[in-house]
Design a protein around this motif. Structure first.
Motif, PDB file in Angstrom:
ATOM      1  N   PRO A 208       0.813  -1.218   0.000  1.00 55.96           N
ATOM      2  CA  PRO A 208       0.000   0.000   0.000  1.00 55.96           C
ATOM      3  C   PRO A 208       0.850   1.273   0.000  1.00 55.96           C
ATOM      4  O   PRO A 208       0.511   2.248  -0.669  1.00 55.96           O
ATOM      5  CB  PRO A 208      -0.806  -0.101   1.297  1.00 55.96           C
ATOM      6  CG  PRO A 208      -0.867  -1.542   1.595  1.00 55.96           C
ATOM      7  CD  PRO A 208       0.406  -2.132   1.089  1.00 55.96           C
ATOM      8  N   PHE A 209       1.978   1.242   0.751  1.00 56.66           N
ATOM      9  CA  PHE A 209       2.846   2.414   0.769  1.00 56.66           C
ATOM     10  C   PHE A 209       3.518   2.624  -0.588  1.00 56.66           C
ATOM     11  O   PHE A 209       3.873   3.734  -0.953  1.00 56.66           O
ATOM     12  CB  PHE A 209       3.933   2.265   1.840  1.00 56.66           C
ATOM     13  CG  PHE A 209       3.536   2.831   3.168  1.00 56.66           C
ATOM     14  CD1 PHE A 209       3.552   4.196   3.374  1.00 56.66           C
ATOM     15  CD2 PHE A 209       3.146   2.009   4.200  1.00 56.66           C
ATOM     16  CE1 PHE A 209       3.174   4.729   4.594  1.00 56.66           C
ATOM     17  CE2 PHE A 209       2.765   2.520   5.420  1.00 56.66           C
ATOM     18  CZ  PHE A 209       2.780   3.888   5.620  1.00 56.66           C
ATOM     19  N   ARG A 291      -4.768   8.921  -1.648  1.00 64.45           N
ATOM     20  CA  ARG A 291      -5.841   9.266  -0.713  1.00 64.45           C
ATOM     21  C   ARG A 291      -5.971   8.159   0.329  1.00 64.45           C
ATOM     22  O   ARG A 291      -6.185   8.409   1.511  1.00 64.45           O
ATOM     23  CB  ARG A 291      -7.151   9.467  -1.459  1.00 64.45           C
ATOM     24  CG  ARG A 291      -8.212  10.145  -0.598  1.00 64.45           C
ATOM     25  CD  ARG A 291      -9.530  10.293  -1.319  1.00 64.45           C
ATOM     26  NE  ARG A 291      -9.409  11.142  -2.501  1.00 64.45           N
ATOM     27  CZ  ARG A 291      -9.838  10.766  -3.696  1.00 64.45           C
ATOM     28  NH1 ARG A 291     -10.397   9.593  -3.872  1.00 64.45           N
ATOM     29  NH2 ARG A 291      -9.711  11.573  -4.726  1.00 64.45           N
ATOM     30  N   ASP A 292      -5.803   6.914  -0.118  1.00 61.49           N
ATOM     31  CA  ASP A 292      -5.898   5.765   0.767  1.00 61.49           C
ATOM     32  C   ASP A 292      -4.870   5.854   1.893  1.00 61.49           C
ATOM     33  O   ASP A 292      -5.113   5.448   3.018  1.00 61.49           O
ATOM     34  CB  ASP A 292      -5.667   4.496  -0.063  1.00 61.49           C
ATOM     35  CG  ASP A 292      -6.157   3.264   0.674  1.00 61.49           C
ATOM     36  OD1 ASP A 292      -7.197   3.367   1.332  1.00 61.49           O
ATOM     37  OD2 ASP A 292      -5.483   2.226   0.593  1.00 61.49           O
ATOM     38  N   LEU A 293      -3.705   6.426   1.574  1.00 68.28           N
ATOM     39  CA  LEU A 293      -2.646   6.553   2.573  1.00 68.28           C
ATOM     40  C   LEU A 293      -2.792   7.826   3.392  1.00 68.28           C
ATOM     41  O   LEU A 293      -1.962   8.131   4.235  1.00 68.28           O
ATOM     42  CB  LEU A 293      -1.284   6.564   1.886  1.00 68.28           C
ATOM     43  CG  LEU A 293      -0.767   5.210   1.416  1.00 68.28           C
ATOM     44  CD1 LEU A 293       0.495   5.396   0.623  1.00 68.28           C
ATOM     45  CD2 LEU A 293      -0.499   4.310   2.611  1.00 68.28           C
ATOM     46  N   GLY A 294      -3.845   8.585   3.093  1.00 69.41           N
ATOM     47  CA  GLY A 294      -4.044   9.824   3.832  1.00 69.41           C
ATOM     48  C   GLY A 294      -3.148  10.949   3.370  1.00 69.41           C
ATOM     49  O   GLY A 294      -3.008  11.959   4.045  1.00 69.41           O
TER      50      GLY A 294
ATOM     51  N   PRO B  88      -1.648   3.895   7.891  1.00 71.59           N
ATOM     52  CA  PRO B  88      -2.385   5.060   7.389  1.00 71.59           C
ATOM     53  C   PRO B  88      -3.497   4.710   6.408  1.00 71.59           C
ATOM     54  O   PRO B  88      -4.422   5.480   6.236  1.00 71.59           O
ATOM     55  CB  PRO B  88      -1.300   5.888   6.685  1.00 71.59           C
ATOM     56  CG  PRO B  88      -0.214   4.931   6.378  1.00 71.59           C
ATOM     57  CD  PRO B  88      -0.253   3.884   7.445  1.00 71.59           C
ATOM     58  N   LYS B 130      -9.802   7.511   9.086  1.00 67.51           N
ATOM     59  CA  LYS B 130      -8.416   7.126   8.823  1.00 67.51           C
ATOM     60  C   LYS B 130      -7.509   7.905   9.783  1.00 67.51           C
ATOM     61  O   LYS B 130      -7.880   8.995  10.238  1.00 67.51           O
ATOM     62  CB  LYS B 130      -8.048   7.508   7.379  1.00 67.51           C
ATOM     63  CG  LYS B 130      -8.761   6.681   6.320  1.00 67.51           C
ATOM     64  CD  LYS B 130      -7.845   5.589   5.801  1.00 67.51           C
ATOM     65  CE  LYS B 130      -8.503   4.748   4.744  1.00 67.51           C
ATOM     66  NZ  LYS B 130      -8.387   5.307   3.412  1.00 67.51           N
ATOM     67  N   SER B 132      -5.124   9.845   9.319  1.00 65.07           N
ATOM     68  CA  SER B 132      -4.832  11.228   8.943  1.00 65.07           C
ATOM     69  C   SER B 132      -5.941  12.180   9.363  1.00 65.07           C
ATOM     70  O   SER B 132      -5.748  13.388   9.377  1.00 65.07           O
ATOM     71  CB  SER B 132      -4.609  11.326   7.433  1.00 65.07           C
ATOM     72  OG  SER B 132      -5.738  10.853   6.745  1.00 65.07           O
TER      73      SER B 132
END
Lengths: 296, 365
Positions: A208-209, A291-294, B88, B130, B132
């Motif tokens: 994911p990263f 977006r998934d990772l913020g 995250p 989430k 964040s």
């Protein structure tokens, strides 16, 4: 009124207007216009011979064009996927190395330093059915019948793909390695304490990263591979019997060899749709992954 | 449900020794705090227990199992990291349930356990968010939630509050304490903040340069520091330290606090100080008491008067700064009144509250 044009705000953006005009807008308008003419390079006066949509109509009926179109998509799909896979593997391995990583990173980039034309020549001689290294090597192991790497209708495409992958996998490796180096250590350690084995850490945390980097690499490479011309031109010239003809080798042939620039430009505009589609797709994925990772 | 045992634990990075021959038994349900300045080896110790750092020597037991060679995943400990280390790309719920999902617990059970953790930590409204979209305190809470859903053998906390602002830190400190009382599990907690150590710990370990300096309950290490380092590290403001000469005159042993200030050695220390030339005197700020008139009870008190360099009013108290032997000394004035800089103030110190340390070895006498 004339004075108004020379007011300072206009003057200040003038350099960029001129640059964009010469570099992008004028060529764009000119080539788009020619796609509606029967412009032949050998007859400059045909530039003003407006034929409306006739070039586009001809193109829609042209089966060879659509074969090349489909072949380009196949080429993109195979090459991008394999380069991603190999690049990811290489990046993961290099990321593990603690000593000599820089040196290896540099060495890894060697294939990228050669001109694609030279890469094409090199592989052409490796794959040559008579004097090629590969067939001679196989001969040592008892394969006495020469394999027609660049002549067989399926093998030829495969051979080109091999050359392309050899030359450019390192781009993926470099970009993904940058991604790997940027992954924070904490979530990975947290996952290990949370009970993950190496594969689970890779699947649930590392990947994911890495996703944004994968899509950036895919975007860049899809544009790059989509305009493939040089390697194909050198290795097979689109042959045998147009079995390796990709969009741009075909367009170049029609535009420059047949001098049929109007028609070639019409094809180019249709081809660009392909690049835009790929870019749009990957970019949407990129935004979603970030977006998934913020990350915004 | 497990004790943690370290035997002769050592960690070396090349020639640099991070942790030196550490022996320690942490009984079940104990809240143990490792405290020390940066680079003292406390985090390394914790990471070795978690399995994130290979050990160079010695043995680690969790429960009755030797875990030296085991992966973190097989140690059944959970850890809360300094910068939360949340995933995250997962929601609060997914973060909390991740370890259970990996352990292939069935979804209904995960749901219940996550619900429990969420309600314990007051995260009900944030389940779908989430990381964040969370504030620092909320993230910290999720990180703790992730640790508690699993009911591990031991909780490891690696400076979990150092990224929070002062107010939140105090609040979370209380919550961690309550959580420990509720869950009854072994906790190993690393911090560089002695206030956290004092308030949370059943037992404190003070470390320096890879060595354990002292182990004891908060009150023990506060009242009986074994050396100058512990004395100055635990307590705020730090204990006042003065290197004094010892003079013998007329069969009396006098300690020279300052140029013109000579005080009697306490009776019980005479035998130990008689043969020394110098001694380090340690006095906590609250034990240097400002008084109106100097009392005559010289048997139990040290008294002197000194000019004030600076007064810092804090509301409930005023901290008075002055110098002895050119060393800055802090005294706490409870029931504060306005104090002028340059004012002469009388002080008294109860003899039995004074700490003595050997000048050479810095160890308590």
């Amino acid at each position: 009124m004339v004075r108004k044009i020379f007011r300072s705000p206009v003057m200040l953006i003038m350099p960029s207007i001129l640059a964009i005009g010469f570099v992008i807008i004028i060529p764009l308008i000119f080539s788009f216009y020619t796609s509606f003419t029967s412009y032949k390079l050998t007859r400059p006066d045909s530039l003003f011979n407006f034929v409306g949509l006739r070039n586009y109509e001809r193109l829609i009926d042209n089966a060879k064009f659509w074969y090349a179109f489909g072949r380009t998509i196949l080429f993109l799909a195979v090459v991008l996927n394999l380069e991603l896979l190999f690049g990811l593997g290489i990046a993961l391995l290099i990321n593990k190395i603690t000593w000599g990583q820089r040196t290896l990173r540099t060495i890894m980039m060697f294939p990228m330093m050669f001109s694609p034309i030279l890469v094409g020549f090199q592989w052409k001689y490796i794959f040559n059915d008579n004097i090629g290294l590969l067939n001679n090597f196989l001969y040592l192991f008892g394969y006495e019948s020469a394999i027609p790497w660049l002549i067989d209708k399926y093998l030829a495409m495969g051979s080109i793909m091999v050359a392309e992958i050899w030359a450019n996998t390192s781009i993926f490796a470099i970009l993904l390695l940058a991604g790997l180096l940027g992954i924070p250590r904490d979530p990975v350690e947290a996952a290990r304490v949370d009970g993950c084995n190496s594969w689970q850490v890779f699947k649930n945390i590392t990947l994911p990263f890495l996703m944004p980097f994968i899509f950036i690499a895919l975007t860049i490479r899809s544009l790059d591979v989509g305009r493939a011309y040089d390697i194909v031109h050198i290795m097979t010239g689109g042959g045998p019997a147009m079995r390796t003809e990709l969009l741009w080798t075909m367009i170049a042939r029609i535009g420059y060899k047949d001098a049929n620039m109007g028609f070639a430009n019409a094809m180019s505009y249709v081809s660009i749709i392909l690049s835009i589609a790929f870019t749009y797709y990957f970019f949407t994925k990129l935004v979603a992954a970030r977006r998934d990772l913020g990350q915004q | 449900m497990a004790k943690v045992e370290l035997k002769n634990l050592t960690k070396k990075y090349g020639d640099v020794v991070a942790v030196q021959n550490m022996d320690l038994t942490i009984p079940h349900n104990e809240f143990l705090v490792l405290v020390g300045p940066s680079g003292c080896g406390k985090s390394t110790t914790l990471r070795m227990i978690a399995g994130l750092e290979e050990i160079s020597g010695g043995e680690i037991y969790i429960g009755d199992q030797k875990v030296n060679e085991k992966d973190p995943k097989d140690r059944n400990v959970s850890m809360v990291f300094q910068n939360y280390a949340l995933y995250p790309h997962m929601t609060v719920e997914e973060n909390l349930g991740f370890s259970l999902k990996i352990a292939k617990v069935n979804p209904d059970e995960i749901e219940t356990k996550v619900k429990d953790a969420v309600s314990i930590l007051g995260l009900e409204d944030l389940r779908k968010r989430k990381p964040s979209q969370l504030s620092g305190g909320q993230r910290q809470r999720v990180a703790m939630g992730r640790a508690i859903v699993r009911r591990p053998d031991a909780f490891l906390f690696d400076e979990p509050l150092s990224n929070l602002d002062a107010k939140l830190r105090t609040q979370m400190r209380t919550e961690i304490k309550k959580l420990h009382q509720k869950l009854k599990t072994t906790v190993i907690y690393v911090t560089h903040d002695q206030v956290e150590a004092m308030t949370l710990a059943d037992r404190i370990i003070i470390m320096k340069d890879g060595f354990i300096e002292q182990i004891g309950s908060p009150i023990e290490v506060f009242n009986n520091p074994v050396n100058v380092f512990v004395a100055t590290f635990i307590g705020s403001p730090p204990m006042n330290i003065i290197a004094c000469e010892i003079n013998k005159s007329n069969d009396q042993i006098m300690i020279q606090l300052d140029k013109d200030i000579h005080v009697h050695c306490p009776e019980d220390k005479i035998s130990k100080l008689a043969n020394l030339k110098k001694v380090i005197v340690g006095i906590r700020a609250e034990d240097i008491v400002p008084i109106k008139n100097i009392s005559n009870e010289q048997n139990t008190l040290w008294t002197f008067s000194k000019e004030i360099d600076l007064a810092e009013p804090l509301g409930t108290e005023t901290q008075l700064f002055f110098k002895l032997q050119n060393q800055e000394i802090i005294s706490r004035m409870y029931n504060p009144r306005p104090v002028d800089v340059g004012e002469n103030i009388n002080f008294q110190i109860e003899k039995n509250k004074i700490h003595f340390f050997d000048y050479e070895t810095q160890k308590a006498i």
